[in-house]
Design a protein around this motif. Structure first.
Motif, PDB file in Angstrom:
ATOM      1  N   ALA A 169       0.827  -1.201   0.000  1.00 45.35           N
ATOM      2  CA  ALA A 169       0.000   0.000   0.000  1.00 45.35           C
ATOM      3  C   ALA A 169       0.863   1.253   0.000  1.00 45.35           C
ATOM      4  N   ALA A 170       0.377   2.286  -0.684  1.00 37.37           N
ATOM      5  CA  ALA A 170       1.142   3.531  -0.793  1.00 37.37           C
ATOM      6  C   ALA A 170       1.431   4.128   0.571  1.00 37.37           C
ATOM      7  N   THR A 171       0.557   3.881   1.544  1.00 37.38           N
ATOM      8  CA  THR A 171       0.783   4.423   2.890  1.00 37.38           C
ATOM      9  C   THR A 171       1.960   3.761   3.583  1.00 37.38           C
ATOM     10  N   ASP A 172       2.384   2.581   3.084  1.00 32.39           N
ATOM     11  CA  ASP A 172       3.510   1.863   3.676  1.00 32.39           C
ATOM     12  C   ASP A 172       4.795   2.037   2.881  1.00 32.39           C
ATOM     13  N   VAL A 173       4.822   3.010   2.003  1.00 30.03           N
ATOM     14  CA  VAL A 173       6.011   3.315   1.208  1.00 30.03           C
ATOM     15  C   VAL A 173       6.407   4.765   1.467  1.00 30.03           C
ATOM     16  N   ILE A 174       7.657   4.956   1.838  1.00 26.66           N
ATOM     17  CA  ILE A 174       8.191   6.301   2.099  1.00 26.66           C
ATOM     18  C   ILE A 174       8.857   6.803   0.829  1.00 26.66           C
ATOM     19  N   ASP A 175       8.287   7.838   0.253  1.00 31.17           N
ATOM     20  CA  ASP A 175       8.792   8.419  -0.988  1.00 31.17           C
ATOM     21  C   ASP A 175       9.218   9.853  -0.696  1.00 31.17           C
ATOM     22  N   ALA A 176      10.374   9.985  -0.064  1.00 35.26           N
ATOM     23  CA  ALA A 176      10.876  11.308   0.339  1.00 35.26           C
ATOM     24  C   ALA A 176      12.331  11.430  -0.069  1.00 35.26           C
ATOM     25  N   ASP A 177      12.710  12.575  -0.588  1.00 31.17           N
ATOM     26  CA  ASP A 177      14.090  12.806  -1.015  1.00 31.17           C
ATOM     27  C   ASP A 177      15.049  12.631   0.165  1.00 31.17           C
ATOM     28  N   GLY A 178      16.067  11.835  -0.053  1.00 31.68           N
ATOM     29  CA  GLY A 178      17.109  11.678   0.945  1.00 31.68           C
ATOM     30  C   GLY A 178      16.782  10.722   2.078  1.00 31.68           C
ATOM     31  N   ALA A 179      15.590  10.116   2.084  1.00 35.88           N
ATOM     32  CA  ALA A 179      15.215   9.235   3.199  1.00 35.88           C
ATOM     33  C   ALA A 179      16.159   8.039   3.283  1.00 35.88           C
ATOM     34  N   TRP A 180      16.463   7.414   2.138  1.00 35.61           N
ATOM     35  CA  TRP A 180      17.345   6.254   2.158  1.00 35.61           C
ATOM     36  C   TRP A 180      18.772   6.659   2.512  1.00 35.61           C
ATOM     37  N   ASP A 181      19.240   7.785   2.001  1.00 37.47           N
ATOM     38  CA  ASP A 181      20.598   8.234   2.318  1.00 37.47           C
ATOM     39  C   ASP A 181      20.766   8.434   3.817  1.00 37.47           C
ATOM     40  N   ARG A 182      19.777   9.059   4.453  1.00 34.72           N
ATOM     41  CA  ARG A 182      19.867   9.307   5.892  1.00 34.72           C
ATOM     42  C   ARG A 182      19.779   8.005   6.686  1.00 34.72           C
ATOM     43  N   LEU A 183      18.934   7.087   6.242  1.00 37.55           N
ATOM     44  CA  LEU A 183      18.837   5.802   6.924  1.00 37.55           C
ATOM     45  C   LEU A 183      20.143   5.020   6.799  1.00 37.55           C
ATOM     46  N   ARG A 184      20.725   5.039   5.610  1.00 40.02           N
ATOM     47  CA  ARG A 184      21.996   4.324   5.394  1.00 40.02           C
ATOM     48  C   ARG A 184      23.106   4.931   6.247  1.00 40.02           C
ATOM     49  N   ASP A 185      23.154   6.257   6.354  1.00 45.83           N
ATOM     50  CA  ASP A 185      24.172   6.898   7.188  1.00 45.83           C
ATOM     51  C   ASP A 185      24.005   6.526   8.656  1.00 45.83           C
ATOM     52  N   LEU A 186      22.748   6.442   9.112  1.00 40.21           N
ATOM     53  CA  LEU A 186      22.502   6.064  10.502  1.00 40.21           C
ATOM     54  C   LEU A 186      22.925   4.619  10.752  1.00 40.21           C
TER      55      LEU A 186
END
Length: 377
Positions: free
Chosen positions: A214-231
């Protein structure tokens, strides 16, 4: 930059020390040396105690039942957990919850975060891609289909994949954007094959075949993956530091008791200098870790993106934890090669942390690219 920890961060450290003091770092040896000796699940009893102590909600805001602290506080807890090789998905679940909190919708936050803080919902992150060397977001495709997304692809080496309730899967859209999908382990089209790591812990190969999320369970935000990977990378550095400190402490105790020619071997210059070199490694690992954690926490502006500080920390962590483990085995003599002695398990975890999310060489290359793209002057 002020390296002094706040009262809240110091309180988190004390709570973590009190909780981990009874955890014995014996665990499961390498399956390569002991076939069939594989951990079937993480330490659920310890996980419950972490929840009761509010340490699963370090990054989660109080409105969702968490403590509302930052990446520095999480790294302080991870450091203590690694000293005893605590078998819990603390880094992965905390990082995934942080991504939901920062970028998820209101409904998703209400559904995920309180349950994660209570330990009722276990999350993990698929961060290794198809081969463990390629960018993770390129291993899975994500396409819109009405009110949902359709995922196809494969992620390898997913930590705790056979035990977690939700897997945060980075994927790429036809336009090349990176999105994060929260995929239930038992969802239709999802298969998880067991993989065994050198630590004896189970990893999972996650295959997605026309998986509708479902679209509500997908995060489509700029830089979200980059920040998660850095953490995730910064947390891995904290684990490496804690493990290295545990190993050096073990080595100090052993060399202080082991005698040759009527004297403790710790008094021999060759032994003392090797131990001193490893102590210097640990202090370098520590200062670069806190620099990276501070940048991840604040997003402070600098000459390089946050990824640059994370790369520096991971270079020191990868090289340092390897040297500390190798020196410990050398100074332990015959005990260093004994697979029944706890040091063997520390060495296996050290190798895993050294290579996790990229070895030093990979981050050196990434840092070089960043320096070339952000030339001073």
């Amino acid at each position: 930059m002020d390296f002094t920890f706040t009262e809240e961060q110091q309180a988190v450290v004390e709570a973590a020390k009190a909780l981990f003091v009874d955890v014995a770092p014996d665990g499961v040896p390498s399956p390569a040396l002991t076939p069939g000796a594989v951990a079937e699940d993480f330490d659920r009893a310890l996980w419950s105690r972490l929840a009761e102590s509010d340490l699963l909600g370090v990054l989660i805001d109080p409105e969702h039942g968490g403590v509302g602290l930052d990446a520095i506080a999480l790294c302080l807890v991870l450091r203590e957990s690694a000293k005893v090789l605590a078998r819990v998905p603390l880094l992965e679940s905390s990082a995934a919850a942080s991504a939901v909190q920062a970028h998820g919708g209101d409904e998703l936050r209400r559904r995920i975060l309180p349950a994660a803080a209570r330990g009722e919902l276990v999350l993990t992150v698929a961060a290794n891609g198809r081969t463990g060397h390629d960018p993770a977001e390129l291993a899975v495709t994500a396409q819109r289909d009405g009110g949902s997304w359709v995922l196809d692809g494969l992620q390898t080496g997913v930590p705790w994949a056979l035990d977690a309730d939700l897997v945060v899967v980075p994927a790429h859209t036809p336009e090349g954007r990176a999105v994060l999908a929260l995929v239930p382990r038992g969802h239709e089209g999802v298969t998880v094959a067991e993989q065994i790591s050198t630590t004896g812990e189970r990893l999972g190969q996650l295959r997605l075949t026309a998986v509708h999320i479902a679209a509500t369970d997908v995060i489509d935000a700029d830089g979200a993956w980059d920040r998660l990977r850095d953490l995730l990378a910064t947390g891995t550095c904290a684990l490496a530091l804690g493990l290295g400190e545990g190993v050096l402490g073990m080595t100090s105790e052993y060399t202080g008791k082991r005698e040759q020619f009527g004297h403790p071997v710790a008094t021999f210059q060759a032994v003392a200098m090797q131990a001193a070199d490893r102590y210097i490694d640990l202090r370098a690992m520590e200062v670069t870790l806190w620099q990276a954690a501070w940048r991840v926490s604040t997003g402070a502006d600098g000459a390089l993106p946050t990824t640059g500080d994370v790369a520096v920390a991971k270079i020191w962590a990868s090289e340092g934890v390897r040297r500390v483990a190798q020196t410990a085995q050398h100074l332990h003599g015959g005990f260093g090669a004994d697979t029944d002695y706890p040091l063997h398990r520390y060495h296996a975890w050290a190798k895993q942390l050294e290579l996790s999310l990229g070895p030093a060489a990979a981050h050196e290359e990434a840092l070089g690219d960043l320096l070339a793209a952000h030339a001073l002057g």
